[in-house]
Structures are given as C-alpha cells and as structure tokens.
Scaffold this motif. Structure first.
Motif, PDB file in Angstrom:
ATOM      1  N   SER A 211       0.846  -1.201   0.000  1.00  0.00           N
ATOM      2  CA  SER A 211       0.000   0.000   0.000  1.00  0.00           C
ATOM      3  C   SER A 211       0.875   1.243   0.000  1.00  0.00           C
ATOM      4  O   SER A 211       1.976   1.245   0.549  1.00  0.00           O
ATOM      5  N   TRP A 212       0.341   2.295  -0.612  1.00  0.00           N
ATOM      6  CA  TRP A 212       1.045   3.579  -0.683  1.00  0.00           C
ATOM      7  C   TRP A 212       0.169   4.625  -0.028  1.00  0.00           C
ATOM      8  O   TRP A 212      -1.029   4.696  -0.287  1.00  0.00           O
ATOM      9  N   GLY A 213       0.742   5.455   0.817  1.00  0.00           N
ATOM     10  CA  GLY A 213      -0.115   6.439   1.469  1.00  0.00           C
ATOM     11  C   GLY A 213       0.631   7.466   2.281  1.00  0.00           C
ATOM     12  O   GLY A 213       1.861   7.581   2.227  1.00  0.00           O
ATOM     13  N   SER A 218      -4.410   5.527   2.694  1.00  0.00           N
ATOM     14  CA  SER A 218      -3.509   4.519   2.151  1.00  0.00           C
ATOM     15  C   SER A 218      -4.281   3.661   1.163  1.00  0.00           C
ATOM     16  O   SER A 218      -5.449   3.346   1.372  1.00  0.00           O
TER      17      SER A 218
END
Length: 552
Positions: A211-213, A218
C-alpha cells in the motif's frame, strides 16, 4: 499483593502538551496537521515526482515496483532475524526517484500551485462518460462526490519491465474528484490510479499487498498527487463540468411536485414579463443565464412523458437538477406543466423578435480559463470554419505576464466551439492584451487556422509553433532580444518545447534562409538565440502558465 495494588499505574503522557489522551491524538498535533493540510505551502511529493517522470518519459510504476522489491528484500532480511514486519521505507523514496530520474530530490519540493498548474496543462478529458456522480444517500439525493477520469496524451507509450514478470503495463488513469462538503464548500483531490496492485508472497506463503499512502489515507491501487480547494486543477474540472452538467448521468431528477419547480417557474415568468433574461434557442434546447445560475428547457423524449418539456437548473458550481416526472398527478401539477409550456411559447416569440446569430449561443454563467494546449482564433467576427458548428459566447480568463511585475489573470469576452474545442477572440481584444505584456497563450492568425488540416491536436506548420507564442525576429515587429529570450524561457520552463526541439526549429529557420542575403540580421538573431537556449538552465526565469489562442 496489597503493595502491588497500591503501586501507582504508569501513564504515558503526551510529549507535546503533557496530558494523557487515552490513545487519541493530541489536539495540538491535530491543529498543526490541519494548518499544514490547509496551507498554501503544502508540498505534494508524489505529484511532483510523477511530473518529472512524465517529463523524462520514465514509467512511474516501474520505479514503484523497484522500490517495492527493494523493500521486500529488506523485510526478508529483518524477518529472518525473528521480526514480522512489512514496510515501505518512505524515507528514501524521494532519493530513489531522484537517482532513477537523474535529478536532484529538491526538484520534488515545490509549491502546490505550480504542481496544480503543471498538471492542468497536460490533462485531457476524452469522453463525457468518464465523469461519474456518486451520492451519499439515494433517498435524499445528497451528493458525495463527482469523479472525473482524464488522460495525459503525452504519457501513454510507457512500458514497465520488472523482475516479477510483469511486462507492458500501460493504462494509467488520472482522477480528479470533487468532494461536496456542504454549504457551497468543495474540495478537489487528484490521484493516479495504478493498472495493478503490487503484491508479493512471503516465505510462509502469505500473499501481501503493498500500500502507498500518507498520514490520512492509504491504498494499493491509487496514490494521492494533489489536494486543493481552489487552483488550476479545480478550474480544469469546473471548465469541463460547465460543458457537461446537463448530461443525464450527471443530474439529479426531481418530480414536478417539488416546490422548487414552482419557484423557478415563477422567477422565469416574472423575468419574461420584464424582458430581463436573454433567451437563446438551439436545435436541442432553450437556455439562458439567471445570475450565476444556468437554465435550460429541453424537449421531453421519455416514452412515459407527461410534459412536453423538462426544466434543468444548475446554480453556480453545484450539481445540476432536472424536473422531469410526476409522483402523484394533481390539478396543481398539471397547471404548472401548462405554465412551462406557455413559457416555451413566450421564448419562441422572444427569439423571433430578438434576432440572433444562428452560429452562436450565449452561456453567461460559464467562465473558462483557456488551457495550455487549447486554441483560439483572433478575428473580426467569431466564426468556426465549420459552418454547421455552434459557438458559445463565454467569459474567458487569459494569463498575462506584464513586462514588469507578477503574472495576472485577465477576463475577456470570447467564443468557444465545443466540437472543435477552439476559442475565438476579437482583434481589438488581442491588441489590448498585447499592450499589457506577454500573452501567455498560443496566438496564430486566420490564415494558419484555415489552412491547418489537423488543427485540434496542434499539428501545425513547423515555422508557426514558436511564432504562436510571440517569438519572431522580424524587423517590422522589432522584438527586443530580452523579450525573445523571455518567450523562449517560458517555453522551456513550462515543458512546452524541449531544448532540442527549439534548437531544431531555429536550425530549420537558419538553413532555410542561409542563402538569402537580406536575411543576415535574422540569421544572426536566430544563432544568438540558439546559443542562449543551448546554455539555458530550466527555472532561471519564473515559471509561467502558458495557454493558447488563435487570431484573425
């Protein structure tokens, strides 16, 4: 046992304020975070990184995959020592991208205004079906958000090759979402939607997704690039919505029994008696502007129609509504439907007694900021070269850079062809803009407009590209060296043309005129400007927003 019971319990106190928040966030920290998120100085790291990827024609996802792979390898090293962690180490994301793109990481830290401007110049909406409306509640029709999916035409032929066996990944989706916060307040977020989510399998055969956040959100399939309440991306969104708001999938339908239907009928009837609204007719509708409210009356094409017409209303930047069906027929409703039909009869008489240019229609409620790659024709009379196209009268916003001072926005009357997506301004308007400073848009003449075979996508004659931005070495115009180089710097700073492209055009001019003795002065200027471009460092001049106009 009694001694342990009497022993005071250790409580962790907040470092910021010295209080205990029972697992909650400190109010002081929340206040500072809110100030940051609402600050004009907020930086959007991933948005600026993506802009550099687009500029360098490097696949954004390729580098994300490399970062994920490196993080997984590091995780495996840590987990082999007994820990169980799955991390993306954001402290080195900026430096990893900087190394991959061969630039300084400081390039990724810039004002959100510049980030918003840069994206607004390269994003394009292809189809009205790429706009979607979402409700919080179907019953009371409370609007939650509108999502607009766009593309970046110059960033499509990108292929990703990874150690995970994924090849030829394309099809990024760029999404501007307008969030309805209530009381005429809106927020706009801009995200890139990845074509895949990145995952890996652990030694224990668990399937983990990356995940990117940030601190607030996210996701494994999208990354926030920018947020704003006002700005260039918000303007781009509203510009497209001004042209699409009455589409069936973007309006809220209400019955004729709704009290607002009667209210608007009354307003329009009073305006008709006072002759205070300018009505217009097209083959598909009647329309007018009442202050900042756009109004349309369209024929009802429903098979179960109870009225010959439907009434459409859109107040300022709100969602459009349409009165087009009956819940419970009553005498009052039938009376209101007849009132609407009588209003149409009045409008028919009005348009006959108030001559209009049939190639034009007015949209006083619409304000357009002309986009970087849009085109406008400078001419004595607004007229598209396609006789069957209908023009809209609009209020346009053009960016001007005074010869001394800061960039400013100037509102001008203009015409717009929705079919060609071309703008038109009068010669007198052009001369007035020119007297105020650099017109930060493309300007061309009527001849170029008429002879261009593929005008919509700016595939114009090679000689005209620099001249559209005001550059020339003509002795008649006698543009100073400083002004010529300011124009070239604008093109470079805004990624409109690369050094190689500008030098190529200048070389073309030189080689074409090299044997003409009367062109020695022009050739000397081209050579001097070529040397300037060759030695120019991006950013030496202030970055300007550059847009596009045609002239006659």
């Amino acid at each position: 046992m009694s001694k342990n019971k009497n022993k005071p319990e250790k409580i962790r106190l907040c470092v910021a304020c010295g209080e205990n928040h029972n697992g909650g966030t400190c109010p002081l920290i929340l206040e500072k975070l809110n100030r940051y998120y609402n600050s004009s100085k907020q930086n959007f790291l991933m948005g600026n990184i993506l802009l550099e990827c687009i500029h360098k024609k490097v696949d954004f996802l390729q580098i994300l995959l490399e970062i994920a792979e490196a993080s997984v390898e590091l995780d495996e090293c840590i987990n082999s020592k007994g820990f169980k962690t799955k991390n993306i180490y954001l402290d080195y994301v900026a430096e990893y991208f900087a190394a991959s793109l061969e630039c300084k990481s400081s390039l990724f830290f810039t004002s959100p205004q510049k980030t918003s401007e840069a994206f607004s110049k390269i994003l394009k909406l292809e189809y009205l079906s790429d706009i979607s409306l979402y409700l919080c509640n179907d019953e009371d029709k409370t609007v939650d958000r509108i999502e607009m999916n766009l593309k970046i035409p110059d960033y499509t032929d990108i292929n990703t090759v990874t150690d995970l066996g994924l090849f030829g990944l394309t099809g990024y989706k760029y999404q501007i979402t307008k969030h309805f916060l209530g009381n005429d307040f809106y927020n706009y977020s801009f995200e890139i939607c990845l074509p895949i989510s990145i995952s890996f399998e652990t030694r224990e055969h668990f399937h983990n997704i990356i995940s990117w956040g940030n601190l607030t959100q996210s996701s494994s399939t999208s990354i926030l690039l920018l947020e704003e309440e006002n700005g260039s991306l918000a303007d781009l969104f509203e510009k497209e919505m001004n042209l699409a708001w009455d589409e069936d999938h973007l309006i809220l339908s209400y019955p004729y029994e709704d009290p607002r239907f009667n209210e608007w009928l009354t307003i329009l009837e009073i305006s008709a008696k006072n002759d205070s609204i300018v009505w217009h007719k097209t083959p598909n509708n009647y329309y007018c502007a009442y202050g900042k409210t756009a109004i349309q009356i369209k024929p009802n094409i429903s098979e179960a129609k109870v009225s010959r017409y439907n009434l459409y209303i859109r107040r300022n930047k709100d969602i459009g509504i349409c009165f087009n069906y009956i819940d419970q027929p009553t005498k009052q409703i039938q009376s209101n439907i007849k009132r609407l039909e009588n209003l149409v009869r009045y409008i028919e008489k009005y348009v006959k007694t108030h001559p209009q240019d049939k190639t034009k229609m007015t949209s006083a409620a619409i304000e357009h900021e002309i986009g970087m790659k849009d085109f406008v024709v400078r001419q004595a009379v607004f007229k598209c070269r396609h006789d069957n196209h209908t023009l809209i009268d609009i209020e346009a916003v053009v960016n001007i850079m005074p010869f001394k001072g800061q960039k400013k926005k100037v509102k001008i009357p203009a015409g717009y062809c929705p079919d060609c997506k071309i703008y038109f301004i009068l010669e007198s308007t052009y001369q007035e803009l020119k007297s105020q400073g650099y017109i930060l848009c493309r300007v061309s003449d009527e001849k170029t407009y008429k002879k261009s075979d593929y005008f919509n996508n700016a595939k114009l004659a090679q000689e005209s590209i620099l001249m559209q931005y005001g550059y020339n070495v003509s002795q008649t115009d006698d543009i100073s060296e400083e002004k010529r180089r300011s124009i070239l710097a604008i093109l470079l700073d805004n990624n409109l043309l690369s050094k190689t492209e500008i030098i190529g055009y200048l070389d073309f001019f030189i080689n074409q005129r090299i044997r003409q003795t009367n062109m020695k002065n022009a050739i000397s200027k081209w050579k001097a400007d070529r040397a300037f471009v060759n030695g120019y460092h991006i950013g030496e001049y202030t970055q300007f927003g550059v847009h596009a106009i045609f002239r006659r």
